[in-house]
Write an enzyme that holds these catalytic residues in place. Structure first.
Site, PDB file in Angstrom:
ATOM      1  N   TYR A  70       0.707  -1.190  -0.006  1.00  9.54           N
ATOM      2  CA  TYR A  70       0.107  -0.049  -0.080  1.00  9.54           C
ATOM      3  C   TYR A  70       0.826   1.455  -0.130  1.00  9.54           C
ATOM      4  O   TYR A  70       0.592   2.214   0.631  1.00  9.54           O
ATOM      5  CB  TYR A  70      -0.861   0.020   1.074  1.00  9.54           C
ATOM      6  CG  TYR A  70      -1.841  -0.993   1.086  1.00  9.54           C
ATOM      7  CD1 TYR A  70      -2.132  -1.961   0.272  1.00  9.54           C
ATOM      8  CD2 TYR A  70      -2.827  -0.947   2.185  1.00  9.54           C
ATOM      9  CE1 TYR A  70      -3.145  -2.923   0.256  1.00  9.54           C
ATOM     10  CE2 TYR A  70      -3.763  -2.206   2.422  1.00  9.54           C
ATOM     11  CZ  TYR A  70      -4.086  -2.814   1.300  1.00  9.54           C
ATOM     12  OH  TYR A  70      -5.062  -4.149   1.381  1.00  9.54           O
ATOM     13  N   GLY A  71       2.026   1.298  -0.791  1.00  9.43           N
ATOM     14  CA  GLY A  71       2.847   2.461  -0.997  1.00  9.43           C
ATOM     15  C   GLY A  71       3.298   2.685   0.763  1.00  9.43           C
ATOM     16  O   GLY A  71       3.953   2.022   1.083  1.00  9.43           O
TER      17      GLY A  71
END
Length: 269
Positions: A70-71
């Protein structure tokens, strides 16, 4: 009408964890590339993210879902959750990395151990409550051939994680995950119900189920006058195997509506 989830927390199977029936997904705190939402969005700044987390707590949500894929979600959550770690049940993952706009997968035990240590550092915590394998769809091979689940059992024994399972894509994978672990995360919504046998197994064996894409990633759409959120939650929470549904909104109004609707559905109003 009571519009919070404080009184509705429930055990996540036999894992020893107690969670709210809705969890907050945090992909939108860390990544805006390669996401499958119907409309574009802006990643919230720290002030807005902190407000969202505060609102979630006030509404009775204690479950947070993040992942290395998720970054920068994990890195942001670490400082945002300072001083309130024990108020949250944190779910993170291993197996998928997101770099330069692309996903890549690594299901080796070595990568899992490194990934968990990195997540602990990023989240500024000494344990991850629930660690899920972020599957690429080859669920059975991951669980039977990679040695990854065995490594997760060792990490649980060492206290680095409290429970583990699979965020998978197949019935076969979900059933295997529950037989040898604590939890499965499955897709279950008005359009996709193929993984229902996993929910049935969980209900019969006291295992935890988290539902992803309960609102079809924001695509839920029904006939005129029908609230798609209510219809979705009636389906999801109508199944006794479901513990919690992860909803990834960053809109305060959507969050409040989701919670009020879930509370009403669960209470039978």
């Amino acid at each position: 009408m009571i519009k919070t989830l404080h009184e509705l927390h429930r055990p996540l199977g036999d894992s020893g964890l107690t969670v709210s029936p809705l969890g907050l997904g945090t992909v939108k705190l860390g990544r805006d590339q390669g996401v499958k939402y119907p409309a574009g969005f802006t990643i919230p700044d720290d002030f807005s993210a902190r407000q969202l987390l505060h609102q979630a707590r006030e509404l009775g949500i204690n479950l947070l879902d993040t992942a290395p894929a998720y970054g920068v979600s994990e890195e942001r959550l670490g400082p945002l959750l300072q001083g309130q770690r024990d108020a949250w049940v944190i779910v993170s993952k291993v197996g998928e990395e997101f770099e330069a706009g692309q996903s890549r997968f690594d299901f080796t035990p070595e990568h899992a151990r490194r990934s968990v240590e990195r997540s602990l550092t990023r989240l500024r915590t000494d344990r991850i409550d629930l660690l899920l394998v972020h599957s690429d769809g080859s669920d059975r091979a991951i669980l039977e051939d990679s040695g990854l689940y065995e490594a997760l059992a060792e990490l649980k024994q060492a206290g680095k994680i409290r429970a583990f399972g699979l965020s998978g894509k197949t019935v076969e994978g979900g059933l295997l995950a529950l037989q040898r672990g604590d939890c499965a995360m499955v897709t279950y919504n008005l359009a996709e119900q193929d993984e229902k046998p996993v929910l049935d197994y969980a209900a019969a064996h006291g295992k935890g189920i988290l539902v992803k894409k309960a609102l079809a990633s924001g695509h839920a759409c029904l006939g005129h006058g029908i609230d798609p959120v209510r219809a979705s939650f009636e389906l999801v929470f109508g199944h006794p195997g479901v513990t919690s549904a992860i909803v990834g909104t960053i809109d305060p109004l959507h969050l409040a509506h989701n919670v009020a609707t879930a509370a009403a559905v669960i209470r039978g109003h």
